[in-house]
Design a protein around this motif. Structure first.
Motif, mmCIF file in Angstrom:
data_model
loop_
_atom_site.group_PDB
_atom_site.id
_atom_site.type_symbol
_atom_site.label_atom_id
_atom_site.label_comp_id
_atom_site.label_asym_id
_atom_site.label_seq_id
_atom_site.Cartn_x
_atom_site.Cartn_y
_atom_site.Cartn_z
ATOM 1 N N THR A 98 27.883 -5.673 -16.921
ATOM 2 C CA THR A 98 27.282 -6.918 -17.388
ATOM 3 C C THR A 98 27.728 -7.987 -16.409
ATOM 4 O O THR A 98 28.919 -8.248 -16.265
ATOM 5 C CB THR A 98 27.734 -7.282 -18.824
ATOM 6 N N LEU A 99 26.801 -8.551 -15.686
ATOM 7 C CA LEU A 99 27.086 -9.533 -14.644
ATOM 8 C C LEU A 99 26.826 -10.925 -15.212
ATOM 9 O O LEU A 99 25.684 -11.300 -15.460
ATOM 10 C CB LEU A 99 26.187 -9.265 -13.435
ATOM 11 N N TYR A 100 27.907 -11.662 -15.474
ATOM 12 C CA TYR A 100 27.807 -13.042 -15.956
ATOM 13 C C TYR A 100 27.992 -13.919 -14.737
ATOM 14 O O TYR A 100 29.100 -14.079 -14.227
ATOM 15 C CB TYR A 100 28.883 -13.312 -17.012
ATOM 16 N N GLU A 101 26.895 -14.453 -14.212
ATOM 17 C CA GLU A 101 26.905 -15.061 -12.880
ATOM 18 C C GLU A 101 26.042 -16.304 -12.852
ATOM 19 O O GLU A 101 24.966 -16.334 -13.439
ATOM 20 C CB GLU A 101 26.396 -14.018 -11.868
ATOM 21 N N PRO A 121 22.768 -15.206 -17.127
ATOM 22 C CA PRO A 121 23.013 -16.430 -16.363
ATOM 23 C C PRO A 121 24.156 -17.239 -16.969
ATOM 24 O O PRO A 121 24.176 -17.491 -18.170
ATOM 25 C CB PRO A 121 21.684 -17.186 -16.440
ATOM 26 N N ALA A 122 25.111 -17.591 -16.141
ATOM 27 C CA ALA A 122 26.247 -18.396 -16.594
ATOM 28 C C ALA A 122 25.784 -19.815 -16.900
ATOM 29 O O ALA A 122 24.798 -20.291 -16.343
ATOM 30 C CB ALA A 122 27.330 -18.419 -15.527
ATOM 31 N N SER A 123 26.522 -20.475 -17.783
ATOM 32 C CA SER A 123 26.232 -21.870 -18.098
ATOM 33 C C SER A 123 27.510 -22.677 -17.970
ATOM 34 O O SER A 123 28.607 -22.129 -17.936
ATOM 35 C CB SER A 123 25.645 -21.992 -19.504
ATOM 36 N N ALA A 124 27.353 -23.981 -17.899
ATOM 37 C CA ALA A 124 28.500 -24.866 -17.738
ATOM 38 C C ALA A 124 29.283 -25.034 -19.031
ATOM 39 O O ALA A 124 30.451 -25.394 -19.006
ATOM 40 C CB ALA A 124 28.035 -26.237 -17.243
ATOM 41 N N ASN A 125 28.681 -24.776 -20.150
ATOM 42 C CA ASN A 125 29.318 -25.003 -21.444
ATOM 43 C C ASN A 125 28.965 -23.888 -22.409
ATOM 44 O O ASN A 125 27.954 -23.222 -22.262
ATOM 45 C CB ASN A 125 28.842 -26.331 -22.049
ATOM 46 N N PRO A 127 30.008 -20.725 -25.481
ATOM 47 C CA PRO A 127 30.595 -19.386 -25.525
ATOM 48 C C PRO A 127 29.745 -18.380 -24.750
ATOM 49 O O PRO A 127 28.564 -18.608 -24.487
ATOM 50 C CB PRO A 127 30.598 -19.058 -27.018
ATOM 51 N N LEU A 128 30.375 -17.266 -24.389
ATOM 52 C CA LEU A 128 29.642 -16.178 -23.741
ATOM 53 C C LEU A 128 28.747 -15.505 -24.772
ATOM 54 O O LEU A 128 29.179 -15.278 -25.905
ATOM 55 C CB LEU A 128 30.608 -15.141 -23.173
ATOM 56 N N PRO A 129 27.524 -15.169 -24.402
ATOM 57 C CA PRO A 129 26.607 -14.556 -25.367
ATOM 58 C C PRO A 129 26.838 -13.042 -25.485
ATOM 59 O O PRO A 129 25.977 -12.227 -25.184
ATOM 60 C CB PRO A 129 25.236 -14.870 -24.759
ATOM 61 N N SER A 131 28.966 -9.826 -27.901
ATOM 62 C CA SER A 131 29.712 -9.517 -29.118
ATOM 63 C C SER A 131 31.161 -9.210 -28.747
ATOM 64 O O SER A 131 31.457 -8.833 -27.613
ATOM 65 C CB SER A 131 29.087 -8.324 -29.843
ATOM 66 N N ASP A 132 32.056 -9.355 -29.692
ATOM 67 C CA ASP A 132 33.483 -9.151 -29.436
ATOM 68 C C ASP A 132 33.822 -7.727 -29.031
ATOM 69 O O ASP A 132 34.830 -7.478 -28.398
ATOM 70 C CB ASP A 132 34.302 -9.529 -30.671
ATOM 71 N N THR A 133 33.009 -6.765 -29.404
ATOM 72 C CA THR A 133 33.329 -5.366 -29.135
ATOM 73 C C THR A 133 32.455 -4.737 -28.058
ATOM 74 O O THR A 133 32.507 -3.537 -27.857
ATOM 75 C CB THR A 133 33.185 -4.539 -30.422
ATOM 76 N N SER A 134 31.693 -5.538 -27.343
ATOM 77 C CA SER A 134 30.735 -4.965 -26.398
ATOM 78 C C SER A 134 31.304 -4.669 -25.017
ATOM 79 O O SER A 134 30.671 -3.982 -24.230
ATOM 80 C CB SER A 134 29.525 -5.889 -26.264
ATOM 81 N N ILE A 135 32.501 -5.141 -24.696
ATOM 82 C CA ILE A 135 33.060 -5.023 -23.346
ATOM 83 C C ILE A 135 34.439 -4.372 -23.419
ATOM 84 O O ILE A 135 35.253 -4.725 -24.260
ATOM 85 C CB ILE A 135 33.187 -6.425 -22.692
ATOM 86 N N ASP A 136 34.727 -3.425 -22.523
ATOM 87 C CA ASP A 136 36.071 -2.849 -22.522
ATOM 88 C C ASP A 136 36.852 -3.120 -21.240
ATOM 89 O O ASP A 136 37.995 -2.696 -21.116
ATOM 90 C CB ASP A 136 36.058 -1.357 -22.853
ATOM 91 N N LEU A 137 36.284 -3.854 -20.280
ATOM 92 C CA LEU A 137 37.018 -4.346 -19.117
ATOM 93 C C LEU A 137 36.327 -5.610 -18.622
ATOM 94 O O LEU A 137 35.098 -5.645 -18.515
ATOM 95 C CB LEU A 137 37.061 -3.321 -17.981
ATOM 96 N N ILE A 138 37.113 -6.639 -18.356
ATOM 97 C CA ILE A 138 36.583 -7.883 -17.785
ATOM 98 C C ILE A 138 37.232 -8.088 -16.431
ATOM 99 O O ILE A 138 38.453 -8.008 -16.307
ATOM 100 C CB ILE A 138 36.890 -9.099 -18.681
ATOM 101 N N THR A 139 36.418 -8.345 -15.414
ATOM 102 C CA THR A 139 36.956 -8.740 -14.116
ATOM 103 C C THR A 139 36.602 -10.207 -13.893
ATOM 104 O O THR A 139 35.510 -10.658 -14.249
ATOM 105 C CB THR A 139 36.405 -7.884 -12.956
#
Length: 152
Positions: A98-101, A121-125, A127-129, A131-139
């Protein structure tokens, strides 16, 4: 942790909304000023990339990826990863990216390094869209200096 940024004397004249201060940069910016910062930084990652490619793989391996558990990460959030090159050293351990960019150059990307990819697409303000359980590694490598008001 709060870092103090010291700016060169000429910096306020070139960037009047980025005046020298003893707070972390962005702490006193209004929402409109943060949005302007975001727009200015939107393409910064791509503009800083050297022609020879991504030069930080060894740093990321040694100080980041070497500390990961030895397993497959089904869902990786690449926070501000530009074209995703920072993930190359662990690409064989990723199921989905998932590329938050902020860069619109990556809009519509459905695959990175042979892995399925979802572009958000990232935003300036806000929360991230996700779910709390959807990601198991964040870089988030080499990103925070592009974000105003990181303590928010």
């Amino acid at each position: 942790m709060h870092m103090v940024q010291e700016y060169p004397q000429e910096y306020p004249q070139k960037h009047p909304h980025k005046s020298p201060q003893k707070n972390p940069y962005g702490e006193t910016l209004s929402a409109a000023e943060r949005q302007r910062w975001f727009e200015e930084e939107r393409e910064a990652y791509d503009q800083l990339q050297p022609a020879k490619g991504y030069p930080y793989h060894e740093i990321n391996r040694r100080y980041g990826f070497a500390h990961l558990p030895d397993r497959i990460f089904a869902n990786v959030l690449a926070f501000g990863a530009g074209k995703g090159e920072e993930l190359r050293p662990i690409a064989n351990r990723i199921g989905h990216i998932t590329l938050y960019e902020s860069s619109p150059q990556m809009a519509g990307t459905t695959e990175l390094m042979g892995k399925p990819c979802t572009y958000i697409p990232a935003s300036a303000n806000g929360p991230l869209p996700l779910s709390d359980t959807s990601i198991d590694l964040i870089t988030c490598l080499g990103v925070l200096h592009h974000i105003a008001k990181v303590s928010a």
